[in-house]
Scaffold this motif. Structure first.
Motif, PDB file in Angstrom:
ATOM      1  N   ILE A 122       0.852  -0.956   0.096  1.00  0.00           N
ATOM      2  CA  ILE A 122      -0.157  -0.104   0.311  1.00  0.00           C
ATOM      3  C   ILE A 122       0.574   0.942   0.099  1.00  0.00           C
ATOM      4  N   VAL A 123       1.695   1.248   0.891  1.00  0.00           N
ATOM      5  CA  VAL A 123       2.830   2.307   0.828  1.00  0.00           C
ATOM      6  C   VAL A 123       3.392   2.569  -0.570  1.00  0.00           C
ATOM      7  N   LEU A 124       3.785   1.757  -1.287  1.00  0.00           N
ATOM      8  CA  LEU A 124       4.545   1.961  -2.249  1.00  0.00           C
ATOM      9  C   LEU A 124       3.434   2.430  -3.272  1.00  0.00           C
ATOM     10  N   LEU A 125       2.481   1.310  -3.885  1.00  0.00           N
ATOM     11  CA  LEU A 125       1.667   2.652  -4.175  1.00  0.00           C
ATOM     12  C   LEU A 125       1.296   3.831  -4.212  1.00  0.00           C
ATOM     13  N   GLN A 126       1.213   3.843  -2.839  1.00  0.00           N
ATOM     14  CA  GLN A 126       0.549   5.704  -2.533  1.00  0.00           C
ATOM     15  C   GLN A 126       1.573   6.475  -3.409  1.00  0.00           C
ATOM     16  N   THR A 133       4.103   5.829  -5.171  1.00  0.00           N
ATOM     17  CA  THR A 133       3.423   5.636  -7.317  1.00  0.00           C
ATOM     18  C   THR A 133       2.589   6.980  -7.985  1.00  0.00           C
ATOM     19  N   PHE A 134       1.688   6.810  -6.723  1.00  0.00           N
ATOM     20  CA  PHE A 134       0.176   7.565  -7.073  1.00  0.00           C
ATOM     21  C   PHE A 134       1.322   9.436  -6.421  1.00  0.00           C
ATOM     22  N   VAL A 135       1.645   9.179  -5.425  1.00  0.00           N
ATOM     23  CA  VAL A 135       2.088  10.781  -5.215  1.00  0.00           C
ATOM     24  C   VAL A 135       3.542  11.078  -6.603  1.00  0.00           C
ATOM     25  N   ILE A 136       4.552  10.681  -6.960  1.00  0.00           N
ATOM     26  CA  ILE A 136       5.163  10.892  -7.890  1.00  0.00           C
ATOM     27  C   ILE A 136       4.706  11.444  -9.406  1.00  0.00           C
ATOM     28  N   GLY A 137       3.843  10.051  -9.560  1.00  0.00           N
ATOM     29  CA  GLY A 137       2.471  10.303 -10.407  1.00  0.00           C
ATOM     30  C   GLY A 137       2.487  11.949 -10.826  1.00  0.00           C
TER      31      GLY A 137
END
Length: 79
Positions: A9-13, A15-19
């Motif tokens: 979940i942290v990795l996915l979040q 990724t979203f923030v960087i995008g």
């Protein structure tokens, strides 16, 4: 098991923030020199050329009723 899910979940979040950050940087300068940017000058020149052509027209050609009906039907069929 829950640590793995939390890590994903942290990795996915992240990724979203960087995008979102990268998207924001692109939106800051929409008319830059990138390939995906709009070429404002080409739009302005094309519009100016079309406007001059319209203004230079002296007479309006006669409208053929059958051609106008055919064009209307074509336009309605594409909707």
């Amino acid at each position: 098991s829950s640590e793995v899910i939390t890590g994903m979940i942290v990795l996915l979040q992240s990724t979203f923030v960087i995008g979102l950050r990268l998207l924001g940087q692109k939106m800051i300068d929409p008319f830059g020199d990138d390939l995906e940017d709009l070429s404002v000058l080409s739009y302005v020149t094309g519009t100016l050329k079309d406007c001059r052509l319209i203004l230079a027209t002296r007479t309006c050609p006669d409208i053929v009723e059958s051609l106008e009906t055919k064009m209307l039907m074509n336009a309605l069929s594409t909707m």
